[in-house]
Structure formats: structure tokens, C-alpha cells
Design an enzyme around this catalytic site. Structure first.
Site, PDB file in Angstrom:
ATOM      1  N   LYS A 249      -4.100   5.651  11.336  1.00 45.60           N
ATOM      2  CA  LYS A 249      -3.522   4.399  10.825  1.00 45.60           C
ATOM      3  C   LYS A 249      -3.026   3.553  11.999  1.00 45.60           C
ATOM      4  O   LYS A 249      -2.190   3.998  12.782  1.00 45.60           O
ATOM      5  CB  LYS A 249      -2.372   4.700   9.862  1.00 45.60           C
ATOM      6  CG  LYS A 249      -1.584   3.472   9.412  1.00 45.60           C
ATOM      7  CD  LYS A 249      -0.461   3.830   8.428  1.00 45.60           C
ATOM      8  CE  LYS A 249       0.425   2.620   8.131  1.00 45.60           C
ATOM      9  NZ  LYS A 249       1.558   2.937   7.223  1.00 45.60           N
TER      10      LYS A 249
ATOM     11  N   ASP B 187       4.485  -3.440  10.668  1.00 45.62           N
ATOM     12  CA  ASP B 187       4.525  -3.400   9.202  1.00 45.62           C
ATOM     13  C   ASP B 187       5.790  -4.090   8.703  1.00 45.62           C
ATOM     14  O   ASP B 187       6.861  -3.493   8.667  1.00 45.62           O
ATOM     15  CB  ASP B 187       4.480  -1.940   8.725  1.00 45.62           C
ATOM     16  CG  ASP B 187       4.480  -1.826   7.207  1.00 45.62           C
ATOM     17  OD1 ASP B 187       4.314  -2.864   6.533  1.00 45.62           O
ATOM     18  OD2 ASP B 187       4.621  -0.683   6.703  1.00 45.62           O
TER      19      ASP B 187
ATOM     20  N   LYS C 293      10.016  -5.820   3.739  1.00 43.85           N
ATOM     21  CA  LYS C 293      10.985  -4.755   3.966  1.00 43.85           C
ATOM     22  C   LYS C 293      12.363  -5.350   4.233  1.00 43.85           C
ATOM     23  O   LYS C 293      12.460  -6.473   4.725  1.00 43.85           O
ATOM     24  CB  LYS C 293      10.575  -3.937   5.203  1.00 43.85           C
ATOM     25  CG  LYS C 293       9.402  -3.010   5.002  1.00 43.85           C
ATOM     26  CD  LYS C 293       9.086  -2.243   6.276  1.00 43.85           C
ATOM     27  CE  LYS C 293       7.908  -1.315   6.087  1.00 43.85           C
ATOM     28  NZ  LYS C 293       8.154  -0.240   5.118  1.00 43.85           N
TER      29      LYS C 293
ATOM     30  N   ASP D 235       4.232   1.959  13.550  1.00 49.39           N
ATOM     31  CA  ASP D 235       3.352   2.232  12.414  1.00 49.39           C
ATOM     32  C   ASP D 235       1.878   2.351  12.845  1.00 49.39           C
ATOM     33  O   ASP D 235       1.007   2.559  12.006  1.00 49.39           O
ATOM     34  CB  ASP D 235       3.529   1.131  11.356  1.00 49.39           C
ATOM     35  CG  ASP D 235       3.326   1.640   9.937  1.00 49.39           C
ATOM     36  OD1 ASP D 235       3.399   2.873   9.731  1.00 49.39           O
ATOM     37  OD2 ASP D 235       3.092   0.808   9.049  1.00 49.39           O
TER      38      ASP D 235
ATOM     39  N   ASP E  83       3.574  -3.375   0.615  1.00 50.21           N
ATOM     40  CA  ASP E  83       4.113  -2.483   1.649  1.00 50.21           C
ATOM     41  C   ASP E  83       3.410  -1.119   1.629  1.00 50.21           C
ATOM     42  O   ASP E  83       3.594  -0.313   2.542  1.00 50.21           O
ATOM     43  CB  ASP E  83       5.624  -2.318   1.458  1.00 50.21           C
ATOM     44  CG  ASP E  83       6.329  -1.778   2.695  1.00 50.21           C
ATOM     45  OD1 ASP E  83       5.681  -1.723   3.760  1.00 50.21           O
ATOM     46  OD2 ASP E  83       7.507  -1.419   2.597  1.00 50.21           O
TER      47      ASP E  83
ATOM     48  N   GLU F  95       0.503  -0.381   2.482  1.00 44.60           N
ATOM     49  CA  GLU F  95      -0.690  -0.942   3.125  1.00 44.60           C
ATOM     50  C   GLU F  95      -1.486   0.100   3.902  1.00 44.60           C
ATOM     51  O   GLU F  95      -2.680  -0.054   4.112  1.00 44.60           O
ATOM     52  CB  GLU F  95      -0.278  -2.083   4.058  1.00 44.60           C
ATOM     53  CG  GLU F  95       0.150  -1.667   5.483  1.00 44.60           C
ATOM     54  CD  GLU F  95       1.401  -0.795   5.516  1.00 44.60           C
ATOM     55  OE1 GLU F  95       2.159  -0.805   4.543  1.00 44.60           O
ATOM     56  OE2 GLU F  95       1.598  -0.093   6.534  1.00 44.60           O
TER      57      GLU F  95
ATOM     58  N   ARG G 188      -2.440   3.129   3.138  1.00 47.37           N
ATOM     59  CA  ARG G 188      -3.518   3.740   2.336  1.00 47.37           C
ATOM     60  C   ARG G 188      -4.670   2.759   2.127  1.00 47.37           C
ATOM     61  O   ARG G 188      -5.811   3.173   1.948  1.00 47.37           O
ATOM     62  CB  ARG G 188      -2.926   4.239   1.013  1.00 47.37           C
ATOM     63  CG  ARG G 188      -2.353   3.161   0.137  1.00 47.37           C
ATOM     64  CD  ARG G 188      -1.421   3.708  -0.937  1.00 47.37           C
ATOM     65  NE  ARG G 188      -0.088   4.028  -0.419  1.00 47.37           N
ATOM     66  CZ  ARG G 188       0.886   4.551  -1.159  1.00 47.37           C
ATOM     67  NH1 ARG G 188       0.700   4.832  -2.428  1.00 47.37           N
ATOM     68  NH2 ARG G 188       2.064   4.800  -0.622  1.00 47.37           N
TER      69      ARG G 188
HETATM   70  N1  BES Z   1       4.871   2.534   7.308  1.00 48.45           N
HETATM   71  C1  BES Z   1       5.531   2.746   6.068  1.00 48.45           C
HETATM   72  C2  BES Z   1       6.066   4.157   5.911  1.00 48.45           C
HETATM   73  C3  BES Z   1       7.320   4.477   6.669  1.00 48.45           C
HETATM   74  C4  BES Z   1       8.533   3.956   6.287  1.00 48.45           C
HETATM   75  C5  BES Z   1       7.267   5.350   7.723  1.00 48.45           C
HETATM   76  C6  BES Z   1       9.677   4.301   6.977  1.00 48.45           C
HETATM   77  C7  BES Z   1       8.421   5.713   8.408  1.00 48.45           C
HETATM   78  C8  BES Z   1       9.619   5.185   8.047  1.00 48.45           C
HETATM   79  C9  BES Z   1       4.560   2.505   4.912  1.00 48.45           C
HETATM   80  O1  BES Z   1       3.612   1.523   5.124  1.00 48.45           O
HETATM   81  C10 BES Z   1       5.377   2.078   3.738  1.00 48.45           C
HETATM   82  O2  BES Z   1       5.955   1.032   3.807  1.00 48.45           O
HETATM   83  N2  BES Z   1       5.385   2.892   2.708  1.00 48.45           N
HETATM   84  C11 BES Z   1       6.146   2.607   1.541  1.00 48.45           C
HETATM   85  C12 BES Z   1       5.307   2.952   0.330  1.00 48.45           C
HETATM   86  C13 BES Z   1       5.879   2.485  -0.971  1.00 48.45           C
HETATM   87  C14 BES Z   1       5.845   0.973  -1.033  1.00 48.45           C
HETATM   88  C15 BES Z   1       5.077   3.074  -2.093  1.00 48.45           C
HETATM   89  C16 BES Z   1       7.409   3.449   1.581  1.00 48.45           C
HETATM   90  O3  BES Z   1       7.374   4.586   2.065  1.00 48.45           O
HETATM   91  O4  BES Z   1       8.452   2.941   1.176  1.00 48.45           O
HETATM   92 ZN    ZN Z   2       3.122   1.132   7.054  1.00 48.80          ZN
HETATM   93 MN    MN Z   3       4.335  -0.398   4.594  1.00 49.44          MN
END
Ligand code: BES
Ligand code: ZN
Ligand code: MN
Length: 509
Positions: A279, A284, A291, A302, A361, A363, A365
Site C-alpha cells: 500500500k 491519507d 480524518k 501510510d 477513508d 482507501e 483496500r
Molecule cells: N491508513 C488508515 C489506517 C490507520 C489509521 C493506520 C490509524 C494506522 C493508524 C486507513 O486508510 C484508514 O483510514 N482506515 C480506516 C477504515 C475505516 C474508515 C473503515 C480506519 O481504520 O479508521
Molecule cells: Zn490509509
Molecule cells: Mn484511510
């Protein structure tokens, strides 16, 4: 730093600093440490008991990693002797080993000695053997000496001086395995450093274009094959999910394909034993599902999955590992804006399946699903994706283990074993069908989110819908790829795991 390995009597080693391991005394607290290892005992005999006497004063704390520096010890050629505590013998294991190496490296850094020799066999952890100790000592020392100051104008203190470290054996020959372990470790450390530096670079520098340029540099330096797909290629192929994530960004997206072919040339063009998919979200923001502000800067990390793929390929090429590996890196930014994807938008992925994007968010996947479908054209024997995919994984496993998911248990077991071996550990979570219903959409084939419960599992379940034709595993490194707080910075994980995995698949233990 130059590493070497040799067999030599400790007391006669010509070095600025001889590093010896000692154990803390067991039993009631307060007892002094004692000289227990073979090399330390040999050195102590040559010094007529000077080491024992120094320890008898109780100046070395019992805690693993504590150090005591002695100058000009009569009977010992080295200019200094650094005693490093392994902690209590009955507690000695991998954790204490790591503390001891970290402690030794920290003391050497402070010392400014230009070379040192560490009697490695006394540090070894029983069951794990000498090659393991060599690999992990090199990785530990390199980690301790890693610095990232290229964005600072005042580089202070000046770069640490240790130019050479000898891993020395008091007795017995230097085996081929020990030599191979040293070579593997140095290359792995080079790869982990690359991953760390890419992670630490700010998001206005480390853009998708920058990652593509880094990949091209690696290709040139190590003779790797490279293709970089541009936006128009993605449009032509129909990568609707990747294109949806990049829509709000001014930075052009890239899909980097880097090929390392180290396996012996067979008759037919050999399919890669392994495809690594990383990835590469270089920042992000969450997109329209923006966020919150706190710690948002950490979303520069990220792209850590991408960095680990470049790092692993660099390491394997450095080792000249007899294996074929392809690295695939979908990379873009996730930004809000007038052209950004909206919650509710439906896109068609490269696989042909449609996705309702309910949260922009989620994104990672989206870019991964198109890259995983694209991986099919290489017919790899196994595919592993590496992604900072979910905050939920940090809640589940903290900063110790990466999350592992797989549609093939043999592959999962291999990854667990490689992770234990590299001390870059993973913990397997379920990928059961029961979770799939959480991805149901009223309007498309699936949604891109599955609600709060089991957030890491539903993210993996989403990816599983795109990997039915592959032997596939997914590593969620959201909790392990970087550290927050005072020590904020990339860890370089899981480069050590990936290198071990590829070497094991190449038949090397
Ligand atoms: N890059 C983030 C995941 C992340 C968040 C990694 C905080 C490390 C610390 C990912 O893209 C994300 O935002 N995931 C969301 C998914 C949700 C919207 C289903 C998450 O984990 O909140
Ligand atoms: Zn992310
Ligand atoms: Mn995200």
C-alpha cells in the site's frame, strides 16, 4: 558501517573496544554480575581476574542491556572493554538479547570509538543458534545507529563514528552459515533503512512520483526489471478503485512493478515464487470522509507497505537471493477536493466487481484490490500484501504483532515462522465467511466498509474477494510500521520478515 566475522582470542583482538557479555547474578537482589560466557572468561583469565573484580564492585546494573566501560585493562590488547549485562541467566531469551545488543550499540554510539569487536557467541540465545545471533545482532546495531536528519540544517551531534564492527568467535571456525547470515543481515538492514527513510520523509517530498523514481533507481543499481503504469494506463485497464482514491489529488498516481529475478534460469520463463503488494498512500487525509486533525501528520507513514516492498527487494537483490520476486506498488494520495470521490459513489474495479464507497477513508483496500487483480497476470506462486490498513488492527494487536490473514493455511504458517525467525512477529486473525455479510451493499456488489466490529477482519474480507484465484496473505502493519510520540519514526518493519520469507521460499533456512 563495515561488519565482519572472524575467529580470534578475545584478549588479543586489536580493537578500540572489546564488547563482552556477562550475566547478572541470580537469587537475592544486590548480588554482583559475574563473568559466565566462554569469551568473557577467557578475557578475564588473561586479565588476571580484572573483569571479575570490576563486577564485584556492583557497578554493572543487573538489567539486560546495562553496560560498564573499562579502560586499558592489563593483559587485554583492546583499548577498552565494554561489559554488557544479559540479565539473569534463567531469564535469558530473545527479549534480553535484543536489550543487550541495544545497550551495547547505545554505549558504542556514545563512545565514538571508530571500531569495535563483539564476542557474539556469548550473546547467542541457546536454541536459536549462531547464524540467528549474527543476523539479529547486525540488525539491532544498524537500527540503533540509524538516523534521519536529512531535513535538518543543524546536524548535531555529528554522525556517530563507529566505522567497523567485528563479530568475533573465541573458538571454532567461522562457518559458511555464519558468513551467509552476516551477508543476509547487512542487506536486510540496508533494505530496512530504505523503508525507514521513505517512511520518515515528509509527504511533500515522498510523493507517488518520488516512490516511482526510487524504484527506478533501485532497478538501475541492482539490474531489476521495472514498469510504471501512469493514470492513462490505469484508465485503459479499468482500475476504477485506484482511480477513485487519487481523484482529489494533484499528484499523479503510479502503479510500480519491480521485478527481481535471482532464481537459476530454467527452460520456461519462471513465474515469481512471490509477489509483494505494498500500500503506497503517500498521505491519507481520509478524503471527503476527512480524518480529525490530531496526529494526522502520521498519515505520511501510510506508504509504509510500499516502502517495505522496495526495502525487501533491495535486500534480496543485495543478497543475490536465488528467488524470483515481483513487487507491485499502487501509490497515490488520498485528498479531499472538488474532484474527490464522494461517499456513495460507485466504482467498477479492475476485477469487474462494483464497489459502493461509503467511506473515502477506507482507501487502502481500494488501491490494493486493483493491484491484487493486476498481480494475477504474473501467475505468482504466492502473493503477500503489506498495508497500514486499519486503525482497528492497532487496537487489536498494539505495536507488537502485525495482523496476518490468509486464504491458504500453509502460506500463513510460513509467514508466522518467518516472522518468529526474524523477530518481526505476526498474529493470525480469522478470514471467515461469516464476516462477509458486513460488506453488503444495497446498490453495488459490495461496500468498502463493514462497520465498527472486527474492522481489520472485514478489511481483509474485502481483499479476499479479489484474491480468489491466488494463494494470498495480507499483513496489516498499521501498528508496527512506525512509532508515535517522542520516538516518532518508521520502524522498517516488516522488511526482516519479508526477506526471511522469500529466502525460505527459495529453500534457504
Ligand atoms: N491508513 C488508515 C489506517 C490507520 C489509521 C493506520 C490509524 C494506522 C493508524 C486507513 O486508510 C484508514 O483510514 N482506515 C480506516 C477504515 C475505516 C474508515 C473503515 C480506519 O481504520 O479508521
Ligand atoms: Zn490509509
Ligand atoms: Mn484511510
Amino acid at each position: 558501517m563495515q561488519f565482519s566475522i572472524r575467529s580470534h582470542a578475545p584478549e588479543k583482538l586489536q580493537t578500540a573496544c572489546l564488547v563482552l557479555a556477562v550475566h547478572a547474578a541470580g537469587g537475592a537482589g544486590g548480588a554482583a554480575s559475574h563473568v559466565s560466557g566462554r569469551a568473557a572468561q577467557a578475557a578475564d583469565r588473561a586479565a588476571h581476574g580484572a573483569l571479575r573484580r570490576a563486577l564485584a564492585h556492583g557497578d554493572l546494573a543487573a538489567k539486560a542491556g546495562s553496560t560498564l566501560l573499562l579502560h586499558a585493562v592489563a593483559g587485554i590488547t583492546a583499548k577498552r572493554v565494554l561489559l554488557v549485562s544479559l540479565g539473569e541467566r534463567r531469564d535469558y531469551g530473545v527479549a534480553a538479547f535484543r536489550e543487550a545488543i541495544r545497550g551495547a550499540a547505545g554505549a558504542l554510539k556514545g563512545l565514538g570509538a571508530k571500531d569495535a569487536a563483539l564476542m557474539i557467541a556469548d550473546f547467542a540465545v541457546g536454541a536459536r543458534g549462531l547464524p540467528w545471533a549474527v543476523r539479529n545482532a547486525v540488525l539491532g546495531v544498524r537500527e540503533a545507529f540509524y538516523r534521519f536528519d536529512q531535513m535538518k540544517t543543524q546536524k548535531k551531534p555529528p554522525a556517530p563514528a563507529l566505522g567497523a564492527l567485528t563479530l568475533a568467535l573465541a573458538a571454532g571456525p567461522v562457518t559458511l552459515q555464519a558468513q551467509a547470515a552476516l551477508k543476509e543481515a547487512v542487506a536486510t538492514a540496508d533494505g530496512a533503512d530504505l523503508a525507514r527513510t521513505l517512511g520518515n520523509l515528509p509527504p511533500n517530498v515522498c510523493t507517488p512520483t518520488y516512490l516511482a523514481d526510487e524504484a527506478r533507481k533501485l532497478a538501475k543499481q541492482f539490474g531489476l526489471g521495472i514498469e510504471v503504469l501512469e493514470r492513462r494506463d490505469m484508465e485503459r485497464l479499468g482500475m476504477g478503485a485506484l482511480l477513485a482514491v487519487t481523484a482529489g489529488s494533484r499528484q499523479p498516481p503510479k502503479l510500480i512493478a519491480l521485478r527481481y529475478a535471482g532464481a537459476a534460469k530454467g527452460k520456461k520463463p519462471k513465474a515469481p515464487q512471490l509477489a509483494l503488494v505494498g500500500k503506497g498512500i503517500t498521505f491519507d487525509t481520509g478524503g471527503i470522509s476527512l480524518k480529525p486533525g490530531a496526529e494526522m501528520d502520521e498519515m505520511k507513514f501510510d506508504m509504509s507497505g510500499a516502502g517495505s516492498v522496495l526495502g525487501a527487494l533491495r535486500a534480496l537483490a543485495g543478497i543475490k537471493a536465488p528467488v524470483n520476486v515481483v513487487g507491485l506498488i499502487p501509490t497515490c494520495e488520498n485528498m479531499p477536493g472538488g474532484a474527490a470521490t464522494r461517499p456513495g459513489d460507485i466504482v467498477t474495479t479492475l476485477s469487474g466487481q462494483t464497489v459502493e464507497i461509503l467511506n473515502t477513508d477506507a482507501e487502502g483496500r481500494l488501491i490494493l484490490c486493483d493491484a491484487l487483480t493486476y498481480a494475477e497476470r504474473y501467475s505468482p506462486e504466492a502473493v503477500v500484501d503489506i498495508a497500514t490498513l486499519t486503525g482497528a488492527c492497532v487496537i487489536a494487536l498494539g505495536h507488537v504483532a502485525s495482523g496476518l490473514f490468509a486464504n491458504d493455511q500453509k502460506l500463513a504458517d510460513e509467514i508466522v515462522a518467518a516472522g518468529n525467525d526474524a523477530w518481526d512477529r505476526v498474529w493470525q486473525l480469522p478470514l471467515w465467511e461469516d464476516y462477509q455479510e458486513q460488506l453488503r451493499s444495497n446498490f453495488a456488489d459490495m461496500a468498502n466498509i463493514g462497520g465498527r466490529p472486527a474492522g481489520s477482519v472485514t478489511a481483509a474480507c474485502y481483499l479476499a474477494r479479489f484474491t480468489k484465484k491466488l494463494r494470498w496473505a495480507h499483513l496489516d502493519v498499521a501498528g508496527t510500521a512506525w512509532k508515535s510520540g517522542r520516538e516518532k519514526g518508521s520502524t522498517g518493519r516488516p522488511v526482516p520478515l519479508l526477506v526471511r520469507l522469500a529466502l525460505r521460499r527459495a529453500g534457504r533456512r
